[in-house]
Write a protein that holds these residues in place. Structure first.
Motif, PDB file in Angstrom:
ATOM      1  N   GLU A 162      41.091  38.676  48.155  1.00  0.00           N
ATOM      2  CA  GLU A 162      41.813  37.424  48.014  1.00  0.00           C
ATOM      3  C   GLU A 162      40.951  36.172  47.821  1.00  0.00           C
ATOM      4  O   GLU A 162      41.003  35.147  47.116  1.00  0.00           O
ATOM      5  N   SER A 167      39.389  36.242  44.482  1.00  0.00           N
ATOM      6  CA  SER A 167      40.317  35.863  43.566  1.00  0.00           C
ATOM      7  C   SER A 167      40.254  34.366  43.425  1.00  0.00           C
ATOM      8  O   SER A 167      40.505  33.781  42.348  1.00  0.00           O
ATOM      9  N   ARG A 168      40.423  33.840  44.568  1.00  0.00           N
ATOM     10  CA  ARG A 168      40.474  32.123  44.766  1.00  0.00           C
ATOM     11  C   ARG A 168      38.920  31.583  44.094  1.00  0.00           C
ATOM     12  O   ARG A 168      38.857  30.430  43.522  1.00  0.00           O
ATOM     13  N   TRP A 202      41.154  43.469  51.916  1.00  0.00           N
ATOM     14  CA  TRP A 202      41.867  42.437  51.341  1.00  0.00           C
ATOM     15  C   TRP A 202      41.451  41.096  51.546  1.00  0.00           C
ATOM     16  O   TRP A 202      41.795  40.333  50.402  1.00  0.00           O
TER      17      TRP A 202
END
Length: 178
Positions: A157, A160-161, A153
């Motif tokens: 994350e 994604s950033r 995860w």
């Protein structure tokens, strides 16, 4: 509880249904389990004859193909690198993978690998329709899978950033797992 129980089948296009059935039986030991042919598409009611074949990929997994004789020649998305779209099949061991590689090459099929992905080893080749296939043999340890599970995860994350590869699992390619 998940709504989805399992993948019922995955369908791809083929150039020739019989050639595809014969090739998968000869090279990957997959048996034909079902054939459906129609002159009209059931879901859209379009007049478009097709042959839909279903192959046993083991353990309840089904690989299907459509031959569409009235459609333009097969192509692929030119904006997607060829190495990304592939079908990966699991084999029982690295030894089985090595045997498969020799068998495929003896049949004149070009094979890339054996590629070491740390948690599995694999080979890559193409079927007669141009679909890239992979055979993979798991080699990971419980500790490797635990370590990957712990960072999954955080990796998603961060990606994604930043849209840059997170380094949480860089050990897999640096061969530094301890």
């Amino acid at each position: 509880m998940s709504l989805v129980r399992k993948i019922h089948h995955v369908a791809y296009r083929c150039k020739d249904a019989k050639e595809t059935v014969d090739w998968y039986a000869r090279h990957l030991d997959m048996k034909l389990v079902l054939a459906i042919a129609e002159d009209q598409v059931p879901s859209t009611h379009e007049p478009d004859p097709y042959m839909h074949i279903f192959l046993d990929a083991g353990n309840g997994n089904v690989l299907a193909f459509f031959e569409l004789p009235k459609s333009p020649a097969m192509g692929r998305d030119p904006n997607t690198p060829a190495w990304t779209q592939h079908i990966a099949f699991e084999v029982g061991s690295v030894e089985e993978l090595e045997v498969a590689k020799v068998r495929l090459e003896a049949a004149g099929i070009e094979v890339v690998g054996i590629t070491d992905h740390t948690i599995f080893k694999s080979i890559y080749f193409h079927d007669p329709n141009g679909h890239r296939l992979e055979l993979a043999a798991n080699t990971g340890t419980p500790d490797m899978y635990r370590k990957l599970d712990e960072v999954k995860w955080a990796m998603v994350e961060e990606w994604s950033r930043t849209r840059r590869a997170p380094k949480h699992a860089a050990w897999m390619h640096e061969k530094e797992f301890a």
